[in-house]
Design an enzyme around this catalytic site. Structure first.
Site, short mmCIF file in Angstrom:
data_model
loop_
_atom_site.label_atom_id
_atom_site.label_comp_id
_atom_site.label_asym_id
_atom_site.label_seq_id
_atom_site.Cartn_x
_atom_site.Cartn_y
_atom_site.Cartn_z
N THR A 1 -27.73 0.29 37.52
CA THR A 1 -26.70 -0.61 38.03
C THR A 1 -26.00 0.03 39.22
OG1 THR A 1 -26.32 -1.54 35.83
CG2 THR A 1 -24.59 -1.88 37.46
N LEU B 1 -21.28 3.08 34.97
CA LEU B 1 -22.34 2.11 35.26
C LEU B 1 -23.65 2.80 34.89
CD1 LEU B 1 -21.25 0.78 38.80
CD2 LEU B 1 -20.98 -0.38 36.59
N ASP B 2 -24.57 2.05 34.29
CA ASP B 2 -25.82 2.70 33.89
C ASP B 2 -26.66 3.04 35.12
OD1 ASP B 2 -27.70 0.56 34.55
OD2 ASP B 2 -26.99 -0.50 32.78
N ILE B 3 -27.69 3.82 34.91
CA ILE B 3 -28.47 4.36 36.03
C ILE B 3 -29.08 3.28 36.91
CG2 ILE B 3 -30.60 4.56 34.66
CD1 ILE B 3 -31.13 7.22 36.19
#
Length: 267
Positions: free
Chosen positions: A110, A106-108
């Site tokens: 999210t 998951l990106d930073i």
């Protein structure tokens, strides 16, 4: 006891078996000082190096584990970061003879459900595109959303890395400029959910993964906390990956949140 080198490396979470075979073919691994070949097997006491650095490994009867981690915004999904940002691995329980493997990322910015396992083969199966496992997200968007935009995102939108679409979009309410939707897709491309919405001229102001396959983010699991999966959930996860759950894992185990019993809230 011995095991094929590429299988041992994959089970330890270094990558897929095919990727490990490529590492061996590229001459990146040695066993007891000799260049490894694909057919090599390793046993306790062998000294294995990857790119000149020793790899710790053990043949152990430890049961594989799978955790659900509630990732907060602001954490990155790599083990080390030159900028010193907090890693998702920081809050996980410590392991003696294995390591945690993240199932996707998951990106930073999210938050939400992120799976970790000690079984590298399971992680690779779940992440492979052929698995087509559903991922559900709660998305808060800023901007006006029309029926034509929703239709386009379900039909398919051309992104820079190919066509993408949501399998389903459900209105989840909201007032004012911000509105919530629940979306489902079966891919894990980088920032795919955000990019699909941005292709329609609206901005995602908040994004949370709330389900991966048959596993939903448990109510009451606080941000930054984790729980072990129980036997029934493990069985379902292994089945969705096309793998057999090890016999010793079929008994029901108690779910824990940082070492304390986790009880599902009453509905």
């Amino acid at each position: 006891m011995s095991e094929k080198l590429h299988k041992m490396l994959a089970n330890a979470g270094h990558g897929s078996r095919r990727e490990m075979e490529r590492w061996i073919e590229a001459g990146r691994l040695t066993i007891n000082g000799k260049l490894a070949v694909t057919a090599d097997r390793v046993s306790e006491g062998d000294k294995i190096k990857l790119d000149g650095r020793y790899i710790d490994f053990k043949f152990t009867a430890n049961k594989p584990r799978v955790l659900i981690y509630h990732k907060p915004e602001g954490e990155i999904c790599t083990r080390h970061d030159p900028e010193g940002r907090t890693s998702v691995f920081t809050n996980l329980p410590k392991l003696k003879s294995s390591r945690w493997v993240a199932v996707g990322r998951l990106d930073i910015n999210t938050s939400g459900l992120l799976l970790f396992t000690t079984d590298g083969a399971l992680a690779n199966k779940l992440m492979h595109p052929s698995a087509e496992i559903e991922r559900e997200y709660a998305v808060r968007v800023l901007g006006e959303v029309t029926d034509d935009m929703l239709k386009a995102m379900k039909t398919g939108v051309e992104l820079e890395d190919g066509m993408a679409h949501f399998d389903n979009i459900a209105d989840a309410g909201g007032t004012g400029a911000n509105h919530w939707y629940h979306v489902i897709l079966r891919e894990g491309r980088k920032r795919e959910v955000r990019r699909l919405w941005e292709s329609q001229g609206v901005r995602v102001s908040r994004l949370q993964r709330i389900r991966f396959g048959g596993l939903a983010l448990p109510r009451g699991l606080r941000s930054g906390k984790w729980i072990d999966l129980d036997g029934e959930e493990l069985s379902g996860l292994y089945e969705s990956a096309g793998l057999s759950l090890p016999v010793e894992e079929k008994k029901t185990t108690q779910r824990k949140q940082h070492g304390r019993p986790f009880r599902r809230p009453k509905r």
